[in-house]
Design a protein around this motif. Structure first.
Motif, PDB file in Angstrom:
ATOM      1  N   LEU A  87       1.607   9.565  -5.679  1.00  0.00           N
ATOM      2  CA  LEU A  87       2.016  10.937  -5.366  1.00  0.00           C
ATOM      3  C   LEU A  87       3.074  11.431  -6.339  1.00  0.00           C
ATOM      4  O   LEU A  87       3.019  12.588  -6.807  1.00  0.00           O
ATOM      5  CB  LEU A  87       2.539  10.990  -3.931  1.00  0.00           C
ATOM      6  CG  LEU A  87       2.842  12.386  -3.371  1.00  0.00           C
ATOM      7  CD1 LEU A  87       1.587  13.239  -3.364  1.00  0.00           C
ATOM      8  CD2 LEU A  87       3.412  12.283  -1.957  1.00  0.00           C
ATOM      9  N   TRP A 143       2.339   1.978  -3.402  1.00  0.00           N
ATOM     10  CA  TRP A 143       1.373   2.545  -4.345  1.00  0.00           C
ATOM     11  C   TRP A 143       1.071   4.010  -4.016  1.00  0.00           C
ATOM     12  O   TRP A 143       0.846   4.821  -4.916  1.00  0.00           O
ATOM     13  CB  TRP A 143       0.087   1.721  -4.339  1.00  0.00           C
ATOM     14  CG  TRP A 143       0.249   0.378  -4.974  1.00  0.00           C
ATOM     15  CD1 TRP A 143       0.248  -0.841  -4.371  1.00  0.00           C
ATOM     16  CD2 TRP A 143       0.469   0.128  -6.367  1.00  0.00           C
ATOM     17  NE1 TRP A 143       0.439  -1.846  -5.278  1.00  0.00           N
ATOM     18  CE2 TRP A 143       0.581  -1.271  -6.526  1.00  0.00           C
ATOM     19  CE3 TRP A 143       0.585   0.943  -7.490  1.00  0.00           C
ATOM     20  CZ2 TRP A 143       0.801  -1.864  -7.758  1.00  0.00           C
ATOM     21  CZ3 TRP A 143       0.798   0.349  -8.716  1.00  0.00           C
ATOM     22  CH2 TRP A 143       0.905  -1.033  -8.843  1.00  0.00           C
ATOM     23  N   GLN A 144       1.049   4.344  -2.752  1.00  0.00           N
ATOM     24  CA  GLN A 144       0.841   5.746  -2.383  1.00  0.00           C
ATOM     25  C   GLN A 144       1.982   6.624  -2.897  1.00  0.00           C
ATOM     26  O   GLN A 144       1.753   7.713  -3.435  1.00  0.00           O
ATOM     27  CB  GLN A 144       0.725   5.861  -0.858  1.00  0.00           C
ATOM     28  CG  GLN A 144      -0.555   5.296  -0.284  1.00  0.00           C
ATOM     29  CD  GLN A 144      -0.578   5.362   1.232  1.00  0.00           C
ATOM     30  OE1 GLN A 144       0.464   5.521   1.872  1.00  0.00           O
ATOM     31  NE2 GLN A 144      -1.756   5.220   1.818  1.00  0.00           N
ATOM     32  N   TRP A 145       3.226   6.133  -2.732  1.00  0.00           N
ATOM     33  CA  TRP A 145       4.377   6.883  -3.247  1.00  0.00           C
ATOM     34  C   TRP A 145       4.291   7.022  -4.760  1.00  0.00           C
ATOM     35  O   TRP A 145       4.561   8.100  -5.315  1.00  0.00           O
ATOM     36  CB  TRP A 145       5.678   6.180  -2.859  1.00  0.00           C
ATOM     37  CG  TRP A 145       6.208   6.558  -1.526  1.00  0.00           C
ATOM     38  CD1 TRP A 145       6.221   5.807  -0.404  1.00  0.00           C
ATOM     39  CD2 TRP A 145       6.803   7.815  -1.173  1.00  0.00           C
ATOM     40  NE1 TRP A 145       6.786   6.500   0.638  1.00  0.00           N
ATOM     41  CE2 TRP A 145       7.159   7.734   0.200  1.00  0.00           C
ATOM     42  CE3 TRP A 145       7.071   8.992  -1.863  1.00  0.00           C
ATOM     43  CZ2 TRP A 145       7.767   8.777   0.872  1.00  0.00           C
ATOM     44  CZ3 TRP A 145       7.690  10.033  -1.196  1.00  0.00           C
ATOM     45  CH2 TRP A 145       8.024   9.930   0.152  1.00  0.00           C
ATOM     46  N   LYS A 166       0.820  -1.214   0.000  1.00  0.00           N
ATOM     47  CA  LYS A 166       0.000   0.000   0.000  1.00  0.00           C
ATOM     48  C   LYS A 166       0.852   1.261   0.000  1.00  0.00           C
ATOM     49  O   LYS A 166       0.593   2.202  -0.734  1.00  0.00           O
ATOM     50  CB  LYS A 166      -0.920  -0.024   1.219  1.00  0.00           C
ATOM     51  CG  LYS A 166      -1.802   1.214   1.361  1.00  0.00           C
ATOM     52  CD  LYS A 166      -2.658   1.108   2.607  1.00  0.00           C
ATOM     53  CE  LYS A 166      -3.494   2.373   2.786  1.00  0.00           C
ATOM     54  NZ  LYS A 166      -4.331   2.293   4.031  1.00  0.00           N
ATOM     55  N   ARG A 167       1.892   1.290   0.824  1.00  0.00           N
ATOM     56  CA  ARG A 167       2.735   2.478   0.901  1.00  0.00           C
ATOM     57  C   ARG A 167       3.445   2.734  -0.422  1.00  0.00           C
ATOM     58  O   ARG A 167       3.587   3.893  -0.854  1.00  0.00           O
ATOM     59  CB  ARG A 167       3.764   2.299   2.020  1.00  0.00           C
ATOM     60  CG  ARG A 167       4.529   3.557   2.340  1.00  0.00           C
ATOM     61  CD  ARG A 167       3.665   4.579   3.054  1.00  0.00           C
ATOM     62  NE  ARG A 167       3.339   4.176   4.398  1.00  0.00           N
ATOM     63  CZ  ARG A 167       2.169   4.388   4.983  1.00  0.00           C
ATOM     64  NH1 ARG A 167       1.214   5.024   4.312  1.00  0.00           N
ATOM     65  NH2 ARG A 167       1.925   4.007   6.224  1.00  0.00           N
TER      66      ARG A 167
END
Length: 757
Positions: free
Chosen positions: A25, A20-22, A17-18
Motif C-alpha cells: 500500500l 507485506w500489505q502495508w 502478511k500484514r
C-alpha cells in the motif's frame, strides 16, 4: 532439505502478511503521488499571464552593434509586479547561435533584474517570453525603467531583429544603443507584452498539501478498517473528514457547481445575522472592501494562477469592516434558507475573526462539510444493513465535492441518507419505535422536502416501518393509530413545507393550463386515499362489498378528473411563427420554455428530446453521478479517467450485494416502495429540467447525474436483493478501503486537471 526450504520461506512470508500489505500500500501511494507530481508540475509550472503594451509591429530592426543592442523605455506599476516581458523577434529565416540577454534597469541605469536564453530558442517571427530572475514592483506609484536587449552571437552572421512600430508610444520609446546621434533617436516601440503573472515552481510547493492528506486518508483508513477492524461509521468519519478537507482545498474558489451563487446567498445571510445590510437598492450584494475584488458573478477562475492566489491570500487577517461595497452577483431565486445556515455560519465566524476572502470561503466550505459529516455519519452508523453500500455512496467524489463546497445539496444528501437509515433501523429493530425515533422521522421528512422539490416523495419512506413497530408498552394509542399519526405527520409536514417554498414554481409549470379541474382532481385523490387508508383491513366499520364499491367509485372519480384535465381543459394554442421569431435571443435560445400544457400538446417531441438526451448524455450522467466529472459541468469539467468511472460503478454494485445464503434484506412491499421512490425522484428531476429547457433545444438543459445521489442507495438496495449474483463471504472492510482509495485517486487526478486549466 532443499525441497522443504521454499515451503519454510513461504510460511515465513505468510506470517508477515500484514507487513507485506502495508509495504504494497505504501509503495502504491508513493507511485501514485510521484506520477501525479510529474504530471501536475509539468502542466502547471512555468505558465504566464500577459498584458499587451503594444501590438503594432510594422518593421523589423537589427541593432547597429549586437553587443550594445536596444534600449526600450517602460512604465511599470503600481498594482502588479513585472515578472518578465514578451518580445517579437525575427531570425531572418535562419537559426541563430549565441545568447540573448535582457536587463531591466532603473532610471539611473542600475540593474534590477535579468533574463536570458539561447538564440537557438528564438523562432522566426514568434513571440518569446523572457522571465526575470526576480519579479520587480515599484515601491509606490508608477516607475520609469529601461529594458536593455542585447546579444552575444557566435558569428557575425548570427543576427536577430526586433519587431516594432514606426511611431513611439508616449513613455515607451525604443532606441538603438549602438547608434550615434542623430541616428540614435526613437525608432518606435517594440511589439511588447508584460508578463503580469508567472507560476514559476509554485506547483512543486502546493502539490504536497493535498498529497499528504490523500496519503493520510488511504493509510489511516486501511489501519482502521483492516488492522483495528473499526466500525464502518468510524472509518467513514475519518476518511470523509480528511478527503472532504482535501476537496475544500483542491476545488478552486467559487468553481464548484453553482458555488458563486450559493456563496453569495450565504454571504447575504451572514450579513443579516450581523445586522448589516445585504443588498443595495439596485440589487447588488454589499460586501467588505477586502472581499469585493474576489467575488465573481459566474464560475470562479481555475488553473494554477487560481491556486497561487489562494495560497498567497489564504492567511490574510485584519479584514474587519462593514459590508458597504456593492458587487453584482448572481443569487438563487427565492432560496430556501435552511441549506445555507451552515455555510453562512462559517462565513459569519470568519468575518468576526477578520479573515480575508479566501479564509472566509474555506470556513464556509468546512462548515458545510461538518454538517454533511454529522448526517452521513449518523446514517452509516444507524442503518442496519447495507452499511458498506451507504459508506461507498456517501464517500463518492461527487458527494464529497458537494459537501465541501457551498452547495445546498450537501444538506439534501445528508438528510436523504439519514432518513433512509432511520427508516430501515425502525423497520428492522426488535424493539418498538421510540418517541425520539418517531420525532426524527417527522423532522427529517419535513426538512428534506423543501430543500429540493424533486425529493418530496422521500417522505413516504415512513411507510416502510410496519405498524406493529409503533406499539409502545403502556401507550395510550394502539400501534396502528400511532403508525397512522406518525405517517400523517411525515407526509403532512413534508407537503406543507414543500408547498410553502415551491407553490410558485408549481404555478409556473402549469402556467398555460386552466386549472379549473385541478381542485376537483386533488379532492378526489385525497378522498380516495383517505377512504382506502381508513377502511382497509378487517377492522374497517363497513362490509367488504361496500368498501370495495366506495374504493371503485373514488378510483373512477380520480380517473375521470385526470381525463378531464388532460383532454377537456382548454390548454391554449401553440406559438405562432412570429412569436417564435420574436422570442429568439442573440445566443440562439428561445425565451419560451417547456410547460405542462406544451408538454401535453407535444408528447412525441418530448419523447424525442428525452431519447436524444439519454442516448448522447448517458456517459456524462454516469460521470456526474459518481463524481469523475468534477467542477461546473455547464462551464467546464475536470474529467478523470474513465477507468475510475467504471471502477466506482463496479464498487457500488459489489457493495450492494448480499452474501450467499443471507436472508433478504427487504420484503416485497419495501422493494416496490423503494423502486417507486427512486423512479419518482428521477422522473421529477427530468421534469424540472424540462421546464427550464427552451423549446428549440434538442437536449434537456441542466440534467445532471448528481440529482440522483440521494436515491442512489435505494436503487442499489434493490439491485442487491436480486439472486443473480452474491458474495461468497463478507468483504465490507476491503470494499471500504477500496472506496477510499478510488476517491483519493480521482481527487489526485483532479489536482492536475484543475492546475492545468
Amino acid at each position: 532439505m532443499g525441497g522443504k526450504q521454499p515451503a519454510g520461506w513461504i510460511a515465513r512470508l505468510r506470517g508477515h502478511k500484514r507487513l507485506w500489505q502495508w509495504a504494497a500500500l505504501c509503495a502504491a501511494c508513493l507511485l501514485a503521488l510521484g506520477w501525479a507530481f510529474l504530471v501536475t508540475t509539468r502542466a502547471a509550472n512555468g505558465r504566464s499571464e500577459y498584458e499587451i503594451v503594444n501590438d503594432e509591429y510594422s518593421q523589423a530592426l537589427a541593432p547597429a552593434d549586437p553587443a550594445a543592442g536596444f534600449m526600450q523605455e517602460l512604465v511599470i506599476g503600481p498594482d502588479t509586479p513585472l515578472y518578465g516581458v514578451r518580445l517579437l523577434f525575427t531570425t531572418y529565416d535562419r537559426v541563430a547561435r549565441g545568447a540573448l540577454h535582457v536587463d531591466l534597469l532603473n532610471e539611473n541605469l542600475e540593474p534590477l533584474a535579468h533574463a536570458g536564453c539561447a538564440l537557438t530558442e528564438l523562432l522566426d517571427n514568434t513571440f518569446k517570453a523572457l522571465i526575470f530572475d526576480a519579479p520587480v514592483a515599484p515601491s509606490a506609484g508608477q516607475a520609469r525603467v529601461f529594458l536593455h536587449i542585447y546579444t552575444e552571437p557566435e558569428t557575425p552572421e548570427d543576427v536577430i531583429g526586433l519587431w516594432c512600430s514606426e511611431k513611439a508610444l508616449p513613455g515607451f520609446a525604443l532606441y538603438d544603443a549602438g547608434a550615434e546621434p542623430p541616428a540614435g533617436g526613437a525608432l518606435g516601440t517594440a511589439a511588447l507584452q508584460y508578463v503580469a503573472d508567472h507560476t514559476g515552481t509554485w506547483a512543486n510547493r502546493l502539490f504536497w498539501a493535498p498529497a499528504a492528506l490523500l496519503a493520510l486518508a488511504v493509510l489511516g483508513s486501511f489501519w482502521l478498517a483492516v488492522v483495528r477492524r473499526a466500525s464502518a461509521w468510524r472509518v467513514f468519519s475519518f476518511a470523509a473528514a480528511v478527503l472532504g478537507l482535501c476537496f475544500a482545498l483542491v476545488t478552486p474558489p467559487l468553481a464548484a457547481p453553482d458555488e458563486y451563487s450559493h456563496a453569495a446567498a450565504s454571504y447575504a445571510m451572514a450579513s443579516r445575522a450581523l445586522g448589516q445590510p445585504e443588498f443595495d437598492p439596485e440589487g447588488r450584494l454589499l460586501m467588505r472592501a477586502c472581499d469585493a475584488p474576489y467575488m465573481t458573478r459566474g464560475t470562479g477562475e481555475v488553473g494554477m494562477f487560481a491556486y497561487k492566489r489562494l495560497a498567497q491570500h489564504l492567511a490574510e487577517a485584519g479584514c474587519a469592516g462593514e459590508a458597504c461595497v456593492p458587487v453584482r452577483v448572481s443569487v438563487p431565486y427565492k432560496p430556501v434558507p435552511l441549506p445555507y445556515l451552515a455555510p453562512a455560519g462559517g462565513m459569519l465566524l470568519a468575518r468576526v475573526l477578520g479573515l480575508g476572502f479566501y479564509g472566509m470561503l474555506l470556513a464556509g466550505r468546512l462548515a458545510n462539510l461538518a454538517q454533511y459529516l454529522l448526517l452521513a455519519g449518523f446514517a452509516v452508523r444507524h442503518i442496519p444493513r447495507g452499511k458498506t453500500l451507504l459508506f461507498c455512496t456517501a464517500l463518492l467524489p461527487m458527494s464529497l465535492q458537494l459537501a465541501a463546497s457551498f452547495s445546498p445539496d450537501a444538506l439534501v444528501l445528508g438528510l436523504g441518507f439519514a432518513l433512509l437509515a432511520l427508516v430501515l433501523e425502525c423497520a428492522e429493530q426488535k424493539t418498538p419505535v421510540s418517541r425520539g425515533q418517531a420525532a426524527g422521522l417527522v423532522a427529517l421528512s419535513a426538512l428534506i422536502a423543501p430543500c429540493k422539490a424533486i425529493y418530496l416523495g422521500m417522505a413516504a419512506l415512513c411507510f416502510l416501518v410496519p405498524a406493529a413497530r409503533f406499539e409502545l408498552p403502556g401507550g395510550r394509542l394502539s400501534g396502528v393509530r400511532r403508525a397512522r399519526l406518525v405517517r400523517f405527520g411525515c407526509c403532512g409536514a413534508a407537503l406543507l413545507c414543500w408547498c410553502f417554498y415551491h407553490a410558485e414554481y408549481l404555478g409556473y409549470t402549469f402556467r398555460d393550463l386552466r386549472l379549473g379541474a385541478l381542485p376537483y382532481l386533488a379532492l378526489a385523490v385525497a378522498l380516495a386515499a383517505g377512504l382506502w387508508y381508513a377502511l382497509r383491513g378487517p377492522e374497517g366499520p363497513l362490509g367488504p362489498k361496500l368498501r370495495r364499491g366506495l374504493l371503485l367509485l373514488c378510483g373512477a372519480a380520480v380517473l375521470g378528473g385526470a381525463v378531464f384535465l388532460a383532454l377537456f381543459v382548454k390548454m391554449g394554442g401553440d406559438y405562432t411563427p412570429e412569436e417564435l421569431l420574436a422570442g429568439m435571443q442573440p445566443n440562439g435560445d428561445s425565451i419560451y420554455t417547456w410547460s405542462a400544457g406544451y408538454l401535453l400538446r407535444h408528447l412525441p417531441g418530448a419523447a424525442k428530446l428525452l431519447a436524444a438526451t439519454f442516448t448522447d448524455g448517458a456517459a456524462a450522467l454516469l460521470q456526474g453521478l459518481v463524481g469523475t466529472a468534477l467542477g461546473e459541468p455547464i462551464v467546464f469539467t475536470a474529467e478523470a479517467s474513465w477507468i475510475y468511472t467504471l471502477l466506482l460503478a463496479a464498487l457500488l454494485a459489489l457493495a450492494a450485494l448480499r452474501t450467499q445464503n443471507a436472508p433478504p434484506r427487504l420484503g416485497a412491499a419495501a422493494r416496490w416502495l423503494l423502486g417507486l421512490e427512486a423512479l419518482l425522484a428521477a422522473g421529477l428531476s427530468v421534469l424540472a429540467c424540462l421546464m427550464w429547457t427552451p423549446i428549440n433545444y434538442g437536449h434537456l438543459f441542466g440534467l445532471q447525474g448528481r440529482y440522483l445521489l440521494p436515491v442512489l442507495p435505494m436503487a442499489l438496495l434493490l439491485w442487491g436483493e436480486t439472486d443473480l449474483v452474491a458474495l461468497k463471504r463478507p468483504a465490507g472492510a476491503g470494499l471500504r478501503v477500496c472506496s477510499v482509495c478510488l476517491t483519493a485517486l480521482v481527487l489526485l487526478q483532479a489536482v492536475g486537471l484543475y492546475a492545468a486549466m
